[in-house]
Design a protein around this motif. Structure first.
Motif, PDB file in Angstrom:
ATOM      1  N   PHE A  54     -12.452  -5.260  21.806  1.00  0.00           N
ATOM      2  CA  PHE A  54     -13.028  -4.024  21.532  1.00  0.00           C
ATOM      3  C   PHE A  54     -14.219  -3.820  20.457  1.00  0.00           C
ATOM      4  N   CYS A  55     -13.633  -4.868  19.593  1.00  0.00           N
ATOM      5  CA  CYS A  55     -14.416  -4.765  18.223  1.00  0.00           C
ATOM      6  C   CYS A  55     -15.743  -5.490  18.584  1.00  0.00           C
ATOM      7  N   THR A  56     -16.141  -5.825  19.442  1.00  0.00           N
ATOM      8  CA  THR A  56     -17.398  -6.629  19.983  1.00  0.00           C
ATOM      9  C   THR A  56     -17.444  -8.190  19.486  1.00  0.00           C
ATOM     10  N   HIS A  57     -16.429  -8.582  18.824  1.00  0.00           N
ATOM     11  CA  HIS A  57     -16.513 -10.017  18.463  1.00  0.00           C
ATOM     12  C   HIS A  57     -15.462 -10.922  19.575  1.00  0.00           C
ATOM     13  N   SER A  58     -15.795 -12.077  19.699  1.00  0.00           N
ATOM     14  CA  SER A  58     -15.215 -12.819  20.658  1.00  0.00           C
ATOM     15  C   SER A  58     -13.681 -13.291  20.301  1.00  0.00           C
ATOM     16  N   TYR A  59     -12.938 -13.790  21.241  1.00  0.00           N
ATOM     17  CA  TYR A  59     -11.500 -13.989  20.840  1.00  0.00           C
ATOM     18  C   TYR A  59     -11.329 -15.216  19.857  1.00  0.00           C
ATOM     19  N   LYS A  60     -12.383 -16.101  19.950  1.00  0.00           N
ATOM     20  CA  LYS A  60     -12.145 -17.370  19.021  1.00  0.00           C
ATOM     21  C   LYS A  60     -12.483 -16.794  17.590  1.00  0.00           C
ATOM     22  N   GLN A  61     -13.187 -15.589  17.353  1.00  0.00           N
ATOM     23  CA  GLN A  61     -13.463 -14.740  15.910  1.00  0.00           C
ATOM     24  C   GLN A  61     -12.262 -14.228  15.631  1.00  0.00           C
ATOM     25  N   HIS A  62     -10.936 -14.217  16.181  1.00  0.00           N
ATOM     26  CA  HIS A  62      -9.729 -13.502  15.868  1.00  0.00           C
ATOM     27  C   HIS A  62      -8.681 -14.857  15.286  1.00  0.00           C
ATOM     28  N   LYS A  63      -7.858 -14.145  14.430  1.00  0.00           N
ATOM     29  CA  LYS A  63      -6.698 -15.446  14.315  1.00  0.00           C
ATOM     30  C   LYS A  63      -6.245 -16.007  15.662  1.00  0.00           C
ATOM     31  N   THR A  64      -6.307 -16.995  15.727  1.00  0.00           N
ATOM     32  CA  THR A  64      -5.448 -17.626  16.742  1.00  0.00           C
ATOM     33  C   THR A  64      -4.816 -19.072  16.291  1.00  0.00           C
ATOM     34  N   ASP A  65      -4.743 -19.482  15.176  1.00  0.00           N
ATOM     35  CA  ASP A  65      -4.077 -20.721  14.764  1.00  0.00           C
ATOM     36  C   ASP A  65      -3.033 -20.255  13.815  1.00  0.00           C
ATOM     37  N   PHE A  66      -1.850 -20.664  13.917  1.00  0.00           N
ATOM     38  CA  PHE A  66      -0.632 -20.272  13.269  1.00  0.00           C
ATOM     39  C   PHE A  66       0.165 -21.501  12.757  1.00  0.00           C
ATOM     40  N   GLU A  67       0.514 -21.674  11.757  1.00  0.00           N
ATOM     41  CA  GLU A  67       1.427 -22.590  11.423  1.00  0.00           C
ATOM     42  C   GLU A  67       2.840 -22.485  12.021  1.00  0.00           C
ATOM     43  N   VAL A  68       3.190 -21.127  11.978  1.00  0.00           N
ATOM     44  CA  VAL A  68       4.418 -20.816  12.605  1.00  0.00           C
ATOM     45  C   VAL A  68       4.044 -19.555  13.215  1.00  0.00           C
ATOM     46  N   VAL A  69       4.246 -19.344  14.554  1.00  0.00           N
ATOM     47  CA  VAL A  69       4.145 -18.165  15.380  1.00  0.00           C
ATOM     48  C   VAL A  69       4.933 -16.844  14.633  1.00  0.00           C
ATOM     49  N   PRO A  70       4.527 -15.858  14.451  1.00  0.00           N
ATOM     50  CA  PRO A  70       5.466 -14.816  13.825  1.00  0.00           C
ATOM     51  C   PRO A  70       6.376 -14.321  14.996  1.00  0.00           C
ATOM     52  N   SER A  71       7.554 -13.836  14.480  1.00  0.00           N
ATOM     53  CA  SER A  71       8.402 -13.661  15.460  1.00  0.00           C
ATOM     54  C   SER A  71       8.387 -12.144  16.063  1.00  0.00           C
ATOM     55  N   GLU A  72       7.689 -11.285  15.133  1.00  0.00           N
ATOM     56  CA  GLU A  72       7.466  -9.809  15.587  1.00  0.00           C
ATOM     57  C   GLU A  72       6.682  -9.758  16.710  1.00  0.00           C
ATOM     58  N   ARG A  73       7.041  -8.710  17.739  1.00  0.00           N
ATOM     59  CA  ARG A  73       6.283  -8.612  18.908  1.00  0.00           C
ATOM     60  C   ARG A  73       5.823  -6.833  19.018  1.00  0.00           C
ATOM     61  N   PRO A  74       4.594  -6.542  19.168  1.00  0.00           N
ATOM     62  CA  PRO A  74       3.682  -7.698  19.889  1.00  0.00           C
ATOM     63  C   PRO A  74       3.021  -8.187  18.924  1.00  0.00           C
ATOM     64  N   LEU A  75       2.525  -9.455  19.128  1.00  0.00           N
ATOM     65  CA  LEU A  75       1.686 -10.380  18.302  1.00  0.00           C
ATOM     66  C   LEU A  75       0.325  -9.667  18.022  1.00  0.00           C
ATOM     67  N   THR A  76      -0.068  -9.751  16.915  1.00  0.00           N
ATOM     68  CA  THR A  76      -1.372  -9.085  16.647  1.00  0.00           C
ATOM     69  C   THR A  76      -2.219 -10.403  16.279  1.00  0.00           C
ATOM     70  N   LEU A  77      -3.563 -10.160  16.394  1.00  0.00           N
ATOM     71  CA  LEU A  77      -4.463 -11.361  16.111  1.00  0.00           C
ATOM     72  C   LEU A  77      -5.862 -10.563  15.557  1.00  0.00           C
ATOM     73  N   PRO A  78      -5.554 -10.447  14.105  1.00  0.00           N
ATOM     74  CA  PRO A  78      -6.914  -9.535  13.411  1.00  0.00           C
ATOM     75  C   PRO A  78      -8.279 -10.528  13.679  1.00  0.00           C
ATOM     76  N   CYS A  79      -9.182  -9.687  13.624  1.00  0.00           N
ATOM     77  CA  CYS A  79     -10.444  -9.975  13.562  1.00  0.00           C
ATOM     78  C   CYS A  79     -10.648 -10.845  12.363  1.00  0.00           C
ATOM     79  N   GLN A  80     -11.525 -11.996  12.274  1.00  0.00           N
ATOM     80  CA  GLN A  80     -11.531 -12.602  10.867  1.00  0.00           C
ATOM     81  C   GLN A  80     -13.039 -12.362  10.645  1.00  0.00           C
ATOM     82  N   VAL A  81     -14.073 -11.537  11.153  1.00  0.00           N
ATOM     83  CA  VAL A  81     -15.302 -11.323  10.999  1.00  0.00           C
ATOM     84  C   VAL A  81     -15.269 -10.652   9.581  1.00  0.00           C
TER      85      VAL A  81
END
Length: 191
Positions: A54-81
């Motif tokens: 929605f923010c016009t940035h691509s999926y790869k520009q959002h946080k997608t790498d986690f050392e440990v995946v957060p346990s809370e749901r829904p998972l949010t992947l904030p934009c890193q731009v």
């Protein structure tokens, strides 16, 4: 494999080997699968690295790498731009190359990327809502962007494909992933 993680400056061979040693196992273990669909139904769109939010940035520009995946749901992947206020990756349907419009007749980019998606061009809009109906027959408002782990995706009976070390693969699991869910030859999209 590296994407923008090198900050635009080519890694030395030693840095690259260290990067691979750390990141490749982490990506295989903590891959996130992202799809857009009606809860309990088919995945209408599988999200890949270049699929826009929605923010016009691509999926790869959002946080997608986690050392440990957060346990809370829904998972949010904030934009890193830098300067973007997008709190979580959210797919917006397209009709061919064009974005769908809101009921207020404005485009997604005319709305705030912050939660609520208020229109910047009019005051009558209470937040982005499209009258678009997906090829699955359901309105876009019945759809949601789902971010899930490998185990969560398997529990839903959805394909996971092979383990790959690439950044931001999202829901792509094979060539049929490139088709919208209702166009795939089989409901699972495993081909």
């Amino acid at each position: 494999i590296v994407g923008d993680d090198d900050g635009g400056k080519l890694f030395t061979p030693e840095q690259y080997e260290e990067y691979k040693r750390k990141m490749l196992p982490q990506r295989v273990k903590n891959r996130l699968y992202v799809s857009f669909g009606v809860p309990g139904g088919n995945d209408c769109k599988l999200i890949g690295p270049e699929t826009h939010c929605f923010c016009t940035h691509s999926y790869k520009q959002h946080k997608t790498d986690f050392e440990v995946v957060p346990s809370e749901r829904p998972l949010t992947l904030p934009c890193q731009v830098r300067g973007c206020h997008c709190p979580a990756y959210q797919y917006v349907p397209r009709i061919g190359p064009n974005h769908v419009h809101c009921r207020c007749k404005h485009l997604p980019q005319d709305h705030s990327e912050a939660t609520g998606h208020l229109c910047k061009k009019c005051t009558s809009c209470s937040g982005f809502q499209s009258p678009y109906t997906c090829g699955c027959g359901q309105p876009s408002s019945a759809h949601q962007t789902l971010v899930e782990t490998k185990l969560e995706r398997e529990a839903r009976g959805r394909p996971i494909g092979r383990d790959v070390p690439y950044a931001a693969m999202g829901g792509l699991t094979g060539f049929s992933s490139l088709l919208d869910g209702y166009l795939a030859l089989e409901a699972s999209g495993s081909g």
